[in-house]
Write a protein that holds these residues in place. Sequence first.
Motif: not given
Length: 158
Positions: A19, A26, A49, A52-53, A56, A68-69, A71-72, A97, A100
């Motif tokens: 991460s 990122f 993203a 990381l999603k 996690s 993150l979803h 963000v994605e 950012h 996160m």
Amino acid sequence: MGKKIELEQELLASFVDDSLEALQTFEKSTRALGTEGTEEALQDLFRTAHNLKGASMCIGLEPFGDFLHTVEDVIQSMINGVVLPDERVVAVFLAAHSCMSSWVGSLLTNSLIPPTTEGVLKDLRALGTPRTVSVTEKSSVVSEESARAVEQEDESEE
């Protein structure tokens, strides 16, 4: 039972290490938005993203994965030309950012309190409001009134 705890600690340590590296990517990619490297930056942001999603979610950090979803989703909207990667996007993504980074930092310190994300989530969702429409070009800007009218049409169709 001891091996399970040891494995969980190793997974968490690996997640934190990955991460931290992903967060550097990122931030760098966010700062590249709006430059001649925007297309590559968007691909890097999406991949970061997305990875990381997934990671996690695999280790049980669903709230972080849900964040993150969102963000994605915004990144995908930029890739599709629905959202323009402008200064507003950069500011919100830098705030994301920071959020996160705080989340990963809380894992490093074994803090049980994740950072507050409501404000950043609200800003991210606001970015997802269509601001461009394109049949032949992706640069036609839509007024806020038009965007609201489209939303009202969508709601009335439901």
